[in-house]
Design a protein around this motif. Sequence first.
Motif, PDB file in Angstrom:
ATOM      1  N   GLN A  88      13.093   9.522  39.972  1.00 16.36           N
ATOM      2  CA  GLN A  88      14.686   9.208  39.892  1.00 16.36           C
ATOM      3  C   GLN A  88      15.330  10.150  38.643  1.00 16.36           C
ATOM      4  O   GLN A  88      16.212  10.805  38.730  1.00 16.36           O
ATOM      5  CB  GLN A  88      15.138   7.961  39.902  1.00 16.36           C
ATOM      6  N   ARG A  89      14.742   9.954  37.625  1.00 13.25           N
ATOM      7  CA  ARG A  89      15.046  10.625  36.378  1.00 13.25           C
ATOM      8  C   ARG A  89      15.008  11.999  36.406  1.00 13.25           C
ATOM      9  O   ARG A  89      15.893  12.724  36.035  1.00 13.25           O
ATOM     10  CB  ARG A  89      14.258  10.008  35.325  1.00 13.25           C
ATOM     11  N   ILE A  90      14.113  12.754  37.070  1.00 13.57           N
ATOM     12  CA  ILE A  90      13.926  13.877  37.170  1.00 13.57           C
ATOM     13  C   ILE A  90      14.958  14.500  38.091  1.00 13.57           C
ATOM     14  O   ILE A  90      15.880  15.549  37.826  1.00 13.57           O
ATOM     15  CB  ILE A  90      12.712  14.222  38.013  1.00 13.57           C
ATOM     16  N   ARG A  91      15.669  13.626  39.258  1.00 15.31           N
ATOM     17  CA  ARG A  91      16.515  14.165  39.996  1.00 15.31           C
ATOM     18  C   ARG A  91      17.901  13.881  39.181  1.00 15.31           C
ATOM     19  O   ARG A  91      18.773  14.830  39.283  1.00 15.31           O
ATOM     20  CB  ARG A  91      16.890  13.212  41.138  1.00 15.31           C
ATOM     21  N   PHE A  92      17.931  13.021  38.174  1.00 16.20           N
ATOM     22  CA  PHE A  92      19.149  12.852  37.434  1.00 16.20           C
ATOM     23  C   PHE A  92      19.528  14.191  36.526  1.00 16.20           C
ATOM     24  O   PHE A  92      20.426  14.420  36.266  1.00 16.20           O
ATOM     25  CB  PHE A  92      19.029  11.683  36.659  1.00 16.20           C
ATOM     26  N   THR A  93      18.304  14.234  35.741  1.00 15.40           N
ATOM     27  CA  THR A  93      18.148  15.600  34.809  1.00 15.40           C
ATOM     28  C   THR A  93      18.747  16.847  35.478  1.00 15.40           C
ATOM     29  O   THR A  93      19.719  17.501  35.068  1.00 15.40           O
ATOM     30  CB  THR A  93      16.937  15.712  34.298  1.00 15.40           C
ATOM     31  N   ARG A  94      18.108  16.913  36.612  1.00 15.50           N
ATOM     32  CA  ARG A  94      18.767  18.282  37.178  1.00 15.50           C
ATOM     33  C   ARG A  94      20.063  18.389  37.705  1.00 15.50           C
ATOM     34  O   ARG A  94      20.823  19.342  37.595  1.00 15.50           O
ATOM     35  CB  ARG A  94      17.695  18.614  38.268  1.00 15.50           C
TER      36      ARG A  94
END
Length: 355
Positions: A88-94
Motif C-alpha cells: 500500500q505504501r508503494i502505491r501511496f508513494t507513486r
Amino acid sequence: MRRIYICHTFYHAYIACLKELNLGAEHRGEATLMLSRMSNDFGSLDERATRSGLFDKVVMYDEKEESYFPELKKLHTDKGNIVLNMLQRIRFTRRFGKLEAPFVPVNLREYDDIYVFCDSDPIGYYLSTHKIYYHAIEDGLDCIRYYDTARFDNRGNFKLKAWLAGLGLIFIQNGYSKYCIDMEVNNISVLEYPCKKYIEVPRAGLTEKLSGEDKEILTDIFIENKDAILSRIQSDVPTLLVLTEPLCDLETRERIFRDIISEYGEIDNKKAVVIMKPHPRDVLQYGALFPQAVVLDSKFPMEIMNYLDGVSFDRVVSVFTVPDAIKFAKEKIFLGEDFMDRYEAPEIHRQNEQI
C-alpha cells in the motif's frame, strides 16, 4: 552547471545564499531559487532575492500537502501486516508523486544539480516517483542530532523500509531515497545513526570567508528595514532575545513564552529589555500579547543578525531552535525536551520508541 535550490523556510533560503556566495562572484546569476509556499509566507523575499543578482531567477512553488488530495487518505489504512502495508505504501508513494507533478513550476530535469532542503515534504515524493536525482541538505543546524525524522517516522522494521526506499519502491527522507545522491549534514560525529549518503559540510565553513559585500547582500535580501531594527534593539540595559516557535496550541504557546520571560528576564540582577523574534510560521500575535517587549519582524532567519553591525544581546533563549550559529549573544540557553515536558506529554516530542 545549472543549479536549483528548493527551499521551504527562510533558513533554507539563507543557506542557499551562503552556498552561492561561497562559489565566488564569477558564478553569480547561475542558479535558481525555488521557494515553497506550503508552510511559509515569504513576503517579498522573492523580489529582494531577484534584485540581489545572486540568482538567475526566483520562482514560487505552490507545493501541495498530502491532505490536499483526498484520495490518498485510503492509502493509509492499516492492512494488518507488514507485507500488505508495504504494498500500500508503494502505491501511496507513486500516487502522491504523480499528483504533485502539476504544481512543480520548473522542469527539474534541466538542472545539473538539484539541492533540496527537507525532502520529507511532497517534493521528495515527486523526485522519487519521477526518478530525478538530487542532493539533500540538512533541514536545520544539526537537526538530525536532535530529531532523526527518517528513523522516527519509520520506526518499526526500519531496516526493511530503508531497503525498499533504496530500491526506489517507497520514499524515506534524509538520505535513504534511491534518488538522493548525498545528504549534506553539519557534523557527522554527533549523529547517532550512520547513513552512507551523509557528507559533512560544516555550516560554519560557509560563513568564514564572507566579505563585507557578501554580508551586505545577505542583509539586503532578508531584512527589509535594517535601520529600523537597529534603532529598536540598541539599549544600555541588559537585553534578552527570545526565539519563538510554533509550539503546542496558541494558549499554551503564550504561557510557554510568558514563563520563559519570567524565568530568564533578569540578568545580573537587572530587569532586561525583552526582544522577541517570532518564528516565520508562528502566528501568535506577540505584539498585542507582549506589549512590554520589542517584537521583531518574523520574516528573516535569526542568523542574519550576525551580520548587523553593533547588534549584541546579553542572553538568547530558545526551546528547540539550535542556537549554535548565533554569534551575537553573550549567553545562549537551549531549553529542549525537559523544559517542554512541563507543557505537553513527553512522548509528543521525544523519540522514546525503539528505532
